[in-house]
Motif scaffolding. Structure first.
Motif, mmCIF file in Angstrom:
data_model
loop_
_atom_site.group_PDB
_atom_site.id
_atom_site.type_symbol
_atom_site.label_atom_id
_atom_site.label_comp_id
_atom_site.label_asym_id
_atom_site.label_seq_id
_atom_site.Cartn_x
_atom_site.Cartn_y
_atom_site.Cartn_z
ATOM 1 N N THR A 196 -60.356 15.232 -185.748
ATOM 2 C CA THR A 196 -60.481 16.680 -185.943
ATOM 3 C C THR A 196 -61.847 17.039 -186.515
ATOM 4 O O THR A 196 -62.505 17.961 -186.030
ATOM 5 C CB THR A 196 -59.371 17.187 -186.891
ATOM 6 O OG1 THR A 196 -58.106 16.855 -186.331
ATOM 7 C CG2 THR A 196 -59.461 18.683 -187.089
ATOM 8 N N ARG A 197 -62.286 16.315 -187.530
ATOM 9 C CA ARG A 197 -63.574 16.597 -188.168
ATOM 10 C C ARG A 197 -64.725 16.402 -187.185
ATOM 11 O O ARG A 197 -65.630 17.226 -187.093
ATOM 12 C CB ARG A 197 -63.745 15.703 -189.394
ATOM 13 C CG ARG A 197 -64.999 15.990 -190.190
ATOM 14 C CD ARG A 197 -65.085 15.193 -191.485
ATOM 15 N NE ARG A 197 -64.960 13.766 -191.279
ATOM 16 C CZ ARG A 197 -63.964 13.012 -191.764
ATOM 17 N NH1 ARG A 197 -62.990 13.562 -192.460
ATOM 18 N NH2 ARG A 197 -63.938 11.717 -191.541
ATOM 19 N N GLU A 198 -64.690 15.325 -186.417
ATOM 20 C CA GLU A 198 -65.784 15.019 -185.492
ATOM 21 C C GLU A 198 -65.840 16.022 -184.334
ATOM 22 O O GLU A 198 -66.900 16.534 -184.002
ATOM 23 C CB GLU A 198 -65.619 13.600 -184.944
ATOM 24 C CG GLU A 198 -66.744 13.128 -184.073
ATOM 25 C CD GLU A 198 -68.077 13.003 -184.803
ATOM 26 O OE1 GLU A 198 -69.115 13.129 -184.129
ATOM 27 O OE2 GLU A 198 -68.083 12.793 -186.018
ATOM 28 N N SER A 251 -57.403 13.057 -188.820
ATOM 29 C CA SER A 251 -58.398 13.743 -189.641
ATOM 30 C C SER A 251 -59.817 13.459 -189.156
ATOM 31 O O SER A 251 -60.644 14.374 -189.050
ATOM 32 C CB SER A 251 -58.233 13.313 -191.098
ATOM 33 O OG SER A 251 -59.237 13.871 -191.897
ATOM 34 N N SER A 256 -64.467 19.104 -184.157
ATOM 35 C CA SER A 256 -64.753 20.467 -184.602
ATOM 36 C C SER A 256 -66.218 20.631 -184.990
ATOM 37 O O SER A 256 -66.750 21.735 -184.959
ATOM 38 C CB SER A 256 -63.850 20.877 -185.760
ATOM 39 O OG SER A 256 -64.108 20.085 -186.898
ATOM 40 N N GLY A 257 -66.893 19.535 -185.313
ATOM 41 C CA GLY A 257 -68.312 19.566 -185.619
ATOM 42 C C GLY A 257 -69.186 19.494 -184.386
ATOM 43 O O GLY A 257 -70.406 19.416 -184.491
#
Length: 95
Positions: free
Chosen positions: A37-39, A34, A41-42
Motif C-alpha cells: 500500500t505504501r509503495e 502495508s 500509493s507513493g
C-alpha cells in the motif's frame, strides 16, 4: 466458480505453509499489505515473484455518462491501481 479465500482462511493457509502459528502469519500478511500500500500509493510498483506486478496508473480527465439519466459529465483525472499477472501464474492456471 469457487468462493474467494477470506483473510482468515489465507492466514490459516499461510501459517500452515510457513510452519508457524496464525498470529505470526497474520502479522506477516499485514506487514506485506502495508508495504504494498505504501509503495503503490507513493507512485511506485511492487513485483511479487510468480504472482504479478501491482502498480498505480494515472487516468486523464474524460467524459463519462450517468447510466440512470444519460447525462454527460466531465470526470476529473484520477489514479487507478492495476495488476499485471505473471506468466508463471497464468501458465499454472491454464496448464
Amino acid at each position: 466458480m469457487a468462493k474467494p479465500m477470506t483473510k482468515t482462511q489465507l492466514v490459516a493457509a499461510l501459517a500452515e505453509e510457513m510452519g508457524s502459528d496464525k498470529k505470526t502469519a497474520g502479522g506477516a500478511l499485514d506487514a506485506l499489505i502495508s508495504v504494498i500500500t505504501r509503495e503503490v500509493s507513493g507512485g511506485g510498483a511492487v513485483t511479487l515473484p510468480g504472482v504479478g506486478k501491482i502498480y498505480c496508473r494515472e487516468r486523464a480527465e474524460r467524459m463519462v455518462r450517468n447510466p440512470a439519466t444519460g447525462e454527460q459529465m466531465k470526470k476529473p483525472a484520477d489514479k487507478q491501481v492495476k495488476m499485471t499477472i505473471a506468466k508463471a501464474l497464468k501458465d499454472s492456471v491454464n496448464g
